[in-house]
Design an enzyme around this catalytic site. Structure first.
Site, short mmCIF file in Angstrom:
data_model
loop_
_atom_site.label_atom_id
_atom_site.label_comp_id
_atom_site.label_asym_id
_atom_site.label_seq_id
_atom_site.Cartn_x
_atom_site.Cartn_y
_atom_site.Cartn_z
N GLY A 1 -0.07 -2.66 5.79
CA GLY A 1 0.19 -3.98 6.35
C GLY A 1 -1.03 -4.85 6.32
O GLY A 1 -1.86 -4.79 5.40
N THR B 1 0.85 -1.19 0.00
CA THR B 1 0.00 0.00 0.00
C THR B 1 0.89 1.24 0.00
O THR B 1 2.02 1.19 0.47
CB THR B 1 -0.88 -0.03 1.26
OG1 THR B 1 -1.77 -1.13 1.17
CG2 THR B 1 -1.65 1.25 1.46
N ARG C 1 -13.93 -7.15 -1.25
CA ARG C 1 -13.19 -7.01 0.00
C ARG C 1 -12.73 -5.56 0.18
O ARG C 1 -12.26 -4.91 -0.75
CB ARG C 1 -11.96 -7.93 -0.01
CG ARG C 1 -11.14 -7.90 1.30
CD ARG C 1 -9.92 -7.02 1.21
NE ARG C 1 -9.08 -7.11 2.41
CZ ARG C 1 -7.97 -6.41 2.61
NH1 ARG C 1 -7.56 -5.56 1.69
NH2 ARG C 1 -7.28 -6.53 3.72
N GLY D 1 -4.38 -5.56 6.75
CA GLY D 1 -5.52 -4.68 6.90
C GLY D 1 -6.47 -5.07 8.00
O GLY D 1 -6.95 -4.22 8.76
#
Length: 328
Positions: A249, A198, A226, A251
């Protein structure tokens, strides 16, 4: 006020065997983004403009998992999400399930500024994008040959792949080792390799105004529909009077710990400094999850924390400090 400051990340959880060439590519991109932020802050752009500008740059480059180069769903498509938050009045905007919006972070800002809402998703977000006249592209624009190969490996392994940038040979060995030794789990289910990428940016301008933005394509081979932590205000992104935070990281763990808001909360309620707050949250709020975050304070400080092998990150402050790194 301590002057302006900026921090950028490209994801926490880095394969320790990541090829040197890939590491250098990541550092070069992070350095470019930090320099863009420095130039903008020196030009007295508000922090909210700076974080959008930097994240747009990250979304446009396919190296990390956002915009072009996003992870693929189980159906081989891209569903992107992003959020942005302006600290002074805690205004925020978020989007999920985007398939045609070239720069999700900019649509998130439009949700904040041009709609009565804070969060739009899927067909509603796409319709809003058309109404606002943002740049739209075919879903194929976001899909890279590399990601198609990684999705194939994920399906063969019947697994969600977190680090879809590991070369195939390395991926197979990492997956086998993870399965044989101590596999990581998400909500109780095993996963193979951990290293999401991310992207995010936090900044404080010379007026002490903090802002934060985060953008991602999510997980490789994720179920369609999702939603992770990145668009969730208080989990993946937060900015207020004291600080701005962007997380990356696992989530589901970040969501459970409301990680970004917790940094601001322990500063406000426990009186901790920025780095102290980051360290406390990473140590105490992730349970068994794996994640990292970057943060700035209204006093011009920068901080980061992670409990993974590494985190792609870069920082700069008005007093001349600048650093780009991956490992501890």
């Amino acid at each position: 006020m301590g002057g302006w400051a900026i921090a950028v990340h490209g994801g926490a959880g880095v394969d320790p065997n990541l090829p040197r060439e890939r590491q250098e590519e990541a550092k070069k991109l992070l350095t470019r983004c930090v320099q863009i932020g420095i130039s903008a802050l020196r030009s007295n752009l508000p922090s909210i403009d700076v974080v959008e500008l930097v994240v747009r740059e990250l979304e446009t480059d396919p190296l990390f998992n956002s915009g072009r180069g996003s992870a693929l769903t189980e159906n081989g498509t891209v569903e992107m999400e992003a959020s942005i938050m302006d600290g002074p009045k805690r205004r925020c905007g978020a989007v999920s399930g985007l398939t045609t919006v070239k720069n999700p972070v900019s649509l998130a800002r439009l949700v904040m500024e041009k709609s009565p809402h804070s969060y739009l998703a899927f067909s509603g977000a796409e319709e809003f994008a058309r109404q606002q006249g943002v740049e739209l592209v075919d879903n194929d624009y976001f899909i890279t040959e590399e990601n198609v190969g990684m999705l194939k490996l994920a399906k063969e392994a019947n697994s969600i792949l977190f680090d879809y940038r590991i070369p195939a040979a390395g991926l197979e060995s990492c997956s086998a080792g993870a399965a044989a030794n101590s596999p990581l789990v998400m909500n109780g289910l095993p996963i193979s390799v951990y290293a999401p990428e991310t992207v995010g940016c936090v900044a404080v301008d010379s007026g002490g105004r903090c802002a934060a933005a985060t953008s991602t394509g999510g997980l490789m081979n994720k179920k369609t529909g999702r939603i992770g932590d990145s668009p969730l205000i208080g989990s993946g992104t937060y900015a207020g009077d004291l600080c701005g935070i962007s997380c990356t990281g696992e989530g589901e763990a970040i969501i459970r710990g409301t990680l970004a808001r917790d940094v601001a909360a322990v500063m406000e309620y426990k009186g901790l400094g920025l780095q102290e707050a980051v360290d406390f949250v990473v140590k105490e709020r992730l349970d068994e999850g794996r994640a990292g975050l970057i943060a700035v304070s209204r006093d011009g400080e920068v901080a980061c924390g992670f409990n993974t092998n590494g985190m792609f990150r870069g920082f700069a402050t008005e007093d001349g400090f600048m650093e780009v790194g991956i490992w501890e």
